[in-house]
Design an enzyme around this catalytic site. Sequence first.
Site: not given
Length: 384
Positions: A179-181
């Site tokens: 879910n991170k960049q």
Amino acid sequence: MIPLARPDITEKEKQAVLAVLDSNLLSLGPKLNEFEEKMAAYAGTQYAIACNSGTSGLHMIIAALGIKDGDEVITTSFSFISSSNCMLFERAKPVFVDIDEKTYNLDTTQIEEKITERTKAILPVHVFGQPANMNDIRRIALKHGLAIIEDSCEAIGAEWNGKKAGTMSNAGVFAFYPNKQMTTGEGGVVVTNNENLAKLCYSLRNQGRGIDTQWLDHVRLGYNYRMSDISCALGIAQLERIDEILAKRQRAADFYMEKLKDVEGVILPTIDERAKMSWFVFVIRFEPWINRNLVMQTLLDQGVGCRPYFTAIHLQPFYREMFGYKEGDFPVTEHVASGTLAIPFFNNITEEQIDMVVAEVKKAIRYASIPDSKARLKRCKLGV
């Protein structure tokens, strides 16, 4: 269904991973070194130490700094739990300060009152991708001889006064959960300019093996915190697209800011003028006359992904039991945490999807308004 998060994987990433699988060099191979070199170059640091999670990276820094049983580290309760758990792994104690109600980062005006003879470090969390006030934190740390550990797990590409998050401290950590960049599947990286700290982290992540010793020479207690070459290959491909990725997320955030700005009862993110935001999630907050949990359930029932971000760490069951924390200990943190909600946000979210989310938020607010509380709140503000 509009998911809360979704990784952005292209053919470039798939081919990079397949190339590693074909090479038979799946761990401790050339992609590990390449990823670390490219991460260090991106951050502008001398060293980057890849590991299997942001949590592992934070733990290694705590251990490498010699923080131990009885020591204290000042941090925030408004965060993912790993930013405090990393201290408990070494039997150190997290000492919380309350947060700024606008930025959700730790309130630097409260740091010094929490410093004791046992305090060894300050661990700011760059919440949701917005850097904490590093000017104040660096000044306080220098004055009191404290280390700084930057939890930049949510903030790759963010800046404070033109300096990159993760580089204004003894060491910083980025994380790469899906879910991170950017993602490596699971993974993290420590960045630092401190040679000794870097060498310790290289050893700690690989079972405590010495850097220049035989394969089975273990010179200290270590851990299996390695990142595979498969994950590194994925990370290299993602890092090569990082400007594109961050621009996509900025575009999505701009859409939300514009389309939600006039929705009564919704408090939008406030970005400090000294900060360059790197959007990890898009979190809205509701006025007290709106039942956040009812909004959340209504959205979920309509297929709109959402979650509370964050739940205060000091009110987690085992923190209450271990340290005796209770409601009211950190009132701003608790107030903010009771009203925040992360809504769908990912690289390739479309404007049409954002319009759908906004429409459902508006509907949910109507269902979730607490009877009479809005009027009471307005009367209180007017002094009536």
